[in-house]
Design an enzyme around this catalytic site. Structure first.
Site, PDB file in Angstrom:
ATOM      1  N   ARG A  51       0.848  -1.190   0.000  1.00  0.00           N
ATOM      2  CA  ARG A  51       0.000   0.000   0.000  1.00  0.00           C
ATOM      3  C   ARG A  51       0.883   1.239   0.000  1.00  0.00           C
ATOM      4  NH1 ARG A  51      -1.181   1.813   4.533  1.00  0.00           N
ATOM      5  NH2 ARG A  51      -1.928  -0.110   5.489  1.00  0.00           N
ATOM      6  N   TYR A 104     -16.680  16.788 -15.415  1.00  0.00           N
ATOM      7  CA  TYR A 104     -16.994  15.372 -15.394  1.00  0.00           C
ATOM      8  C   TYR A 104     -18.058  15.162 -14.317  1.00  0.00           C
ATOM      9  CZ  TYR A 104     -16.408  10.406 -14.562  1.00  0.00           C
ATOM     10  OH  TYR A 104     -16.642   9.072 -14.402  1.00  0.00           O
ATOM     11  N   ASP A 177      -7.587  18.863 -14.131  1.00  0.00           N
ATOM     12  CA  ASP A 177      -7.882  17.494 -14.576  1.00  0.00           C
ATOM     13  C   ASP A 177      -7.514  17.429 -16.061  1.00  0.00           C
ATOM     14  OD1 ASP A 177      -9.080  15.190 -15.610  1.00  0.00           O
ATOM     15  OD2 ASP A 177     -10.857  15.350 -14.345  1.00  0.00           O
ATOM     16  N   LYS A 202      -8.708   6.465 -19.250  1.00  0.00           N
ATOM     17  CA  LYS A 202      -9.046   6.981 -20.567  1.00  0.00           C
ATOM     18  C   LYS A 202      -7.820   6.897 -21.495  1.00  0.00           C
ATOM     19  CE  LYS A 202     -12.693   7.659 -18.125  1.00  0.00           C
ATOM     20  NZ  LYS A 202     -13.038   8.910 -17.461  1.00  0.00           N
TER      21      LYS A 202
HETATM   22  C1  LIG Z   1     -13.453   9.390 -16.216  1.00  0.00           C
HETATM   23  C2  LIG Z   1     -13.076  10.726 -15.722  1.00  0.00           C
HETATM   24  C3  LIG Z   1     -12.803  10.954 -14.363  1.00  0.00           C
HETATM   25  C4  LIG Z   1     -12.957   9.874 -13.313  1.00  0.00           C
HETATM   26  O1  LIG Z   1     -12.044   8.848 -13.474  1.00  0.00           O
HETATM   27  P1  LIG Z   1     -12.323   7.319 -13.053  1.00  0.00           P
HETATM   28  O2  LIG Z   1     -11.070   6.634 -13.491  1.00  0.00           O
HETATM   29  O3  LIG Z   1     -13.542   6.864 -13.767  1.00  0.00           O
HETATM   30  O4  LIG Z   1     -12.521   7.324 -11.573  1.00  0.00           O
HETATM   31  C5  LIG Z   1     -12.406  12.217 -13.988  1.00  0.00           C
HETATM   32  N1  LIG Z   1     -12.295  13.217 -14.874  1.00  0.00           N
HETATM   33  C6  LIG Z   1     -12.556  13.049 -16.181  1.00  0.00           C
HETATM   34  C7  LIG Z   1     -12.423  14.195 -17.119  1.00  0.00           C
HETATM   35  C8  LIG Z   1     -12.964  11.801 -16.653  1.00  0.00           C
HETATM   36  O5  LIG Z   1     -13.242  11.648 -17.949  1.00  0.00           O
END
Ligand SMILES: *Cc1c(COP(=O)(O)O)cnc(C)c1O
Length: 392
Positions: A51, A104, A177, A202
């Site tokens: 961890r 998001y 982000d 993604k």
């Molecule tokens: C998918 C996504 C998230 C969240 O990520 P997870 O891996 O699904 O927890 C946050 N920000 C954006 C822009 C996303 O497309």
């Protein structure tokens, strides 16, 4: 690894030296929970318990930091686990956050339903408008400005450099982000952001086979009281424990190696899809930062290498036509998520953004979001054309 090396060199080599004993060119999957100590406290390479640290995860963390030009990377079980760790590490009850109006859905849900009941409230600002961000700041209480650019699903663009100044003037950290742009197309830390987050689920992973998140901190954070953000995040990553597992880390590292070539192809294909959509009567509006008609095209051109693989558009004949189009395409897969090699189509109002219906973040019903994959673009366009000719 030196910041002077090119992007793909860093993606393939940072954190990924050939194995010292076997020469294996790919990092091993250290599927292990604990490590033998050479006498009490005699850790080999600092590894004590997985961890706290694991060699496969450490390779990914080093690679992400190198790609974003940051000081330190942290890998998580999901994008949201990373976001939660950042929020808990840097905010306390009474603090205030500025959140984008087009975020998001899960990010908004987090601030609205998780952080708020714990005493951290927020204001929503149109993130494409620097003055709106400034106006949303509560002097003395705003400790964080959260930015997504491009935004999901409306492909809005925030001016990172200008917002960094607004945040810092107010004594707040700027978190960006960078999921949609990826480290290849945009580096927020170089534009003044303090922290970058990713859903590596993604584009970074890129093959729709792993869920993960990453956080990278800037080399220097000058916000008063938050200079130690990196140490706080490290402490909270270990104390909360939402870490990426070894196999997930390995898959993400493998994806990162081809990020640059994949993104170039995603961008090429997206541009051609946009060109096709521009010529179709069934489409009333195309949302893509690469278009000169996009309100913040100039900002996007300044801070991004290219404009990405996400395209949204609105249907002339409304919500029903949008829903039917999503159900008619065959090559485009109807599904949530984005950024994989295969093309995806979705209806945000009823799918990814259903959780924000009835809030300030509600999205139009006639909107379709495309994650343009790296297939042969003529096949993608032919399939879209067939559906739009029926429903458009
Ligand atoms: C998918 C996504 C998230 C969240 O990520 P997870 O891996 O699904 O927890 C946050 N920000 C954006 C822009 C996303 O497309």
């Amino acid at each position: 690894m030196s910041d002077e090396l090119g992007f793909s060199t860093r993606a393939i080599h940072a954190g990924q030296e050939a194995d010292a004993t076997t020469g294996a060119v790919v990092p091993a999957i250290y599927q292990v929970s604990t490590y033998k100590q050479d006498g009490i406290g005699g850790f080999r390479g600092g590894y004590e318990y997985s961890r706290s640290a694991n060699p496969t995860r450490a390779a990914l963390e080093e690679c992400m930091a190198a790609l974003e030009g940051g000081s330190r990377g942290f890998a998580f079980a999901s994008g949201l686990a990373g976001q939660d760790t950042v929020a808990r590490a840097l905010l306390v009850p009474g603090d205030h956050v500025v959140v984008p109006s087009d975020a998001y859905g899960g990010t908004y849900r987090y601030f609205n339903k998780v952080a708020k009941p714990q005493g951290i409230d927020h204001s929503i600002a149109r993130i494409g408008d620097v003055e709106a961000v400034r106006a949303a700041i509560v002097p003395g209480r705003t400790k964080m400005v959260w930015v997504e650019t491009p935004t999901n699903p409306l492909l809005g663009i925030a001016d990172i450099e200008a917002i960094a100044e607004v945040a810092h003037d107010a004594g707040a950290v700027l978190v960006v982000d960078n999921t949609f742009a990826t480290a290849y197309l945009q580096n927020p830390l170089a534009l003044g952001a303090d922290i970058v987050t990713h859903s590596t689920t993604k584009y970074s992973g890129g093959h729709s086979d792993v869920v993960g998140g990453a956080v990278v901190t800037a080399k220097e954070i000058r916000v008063p009281g938050l200079e130690d953000a990196e140490d706080r995040i490290a402490f909270h990553q270990n104390s909360i424990g939402g870490v990426a597992g070894p196999f997930d880390s390995w898959l993400t590292l493998r994806g990162l190696k081809t990020l640059a070539v994949r993104m170039e192809r995603h961008c090429d294909n997206a541009e051609k899809v946009v060109e096709f959509l521009q010529g179709h009567d069934g489409v009333s509006q195309i949302l893509y930062p690469g278009l000169e008609s996009h309100p913040n095209h100039d900002v996007a051109a300044r801070q991004m290498k290219r404009f990405g693989g996400m395209v949204s558009f609105r249907m002339t004949r409304g919500e029903d036509a949008a829903v039917k189009t999503c159900g008619t395409v065959r090559l485009w897969t109807l599904g949530e998520s984005l950024g994989g090699v295969e093309s995806l189509i979705e209806h945000p109002a009823r799918m990814t953004h259903a959780s924000v219906a009835g809030t300030e973040l509600e999205v139009p019903g006639d909107l379709i979001r495309l994650s343009v994959g790296i297939e042969d673009v003529d096949d993608l366009i032919a399939d879209l054309r067939e559906a739009l000719d029926i429903h458009g």
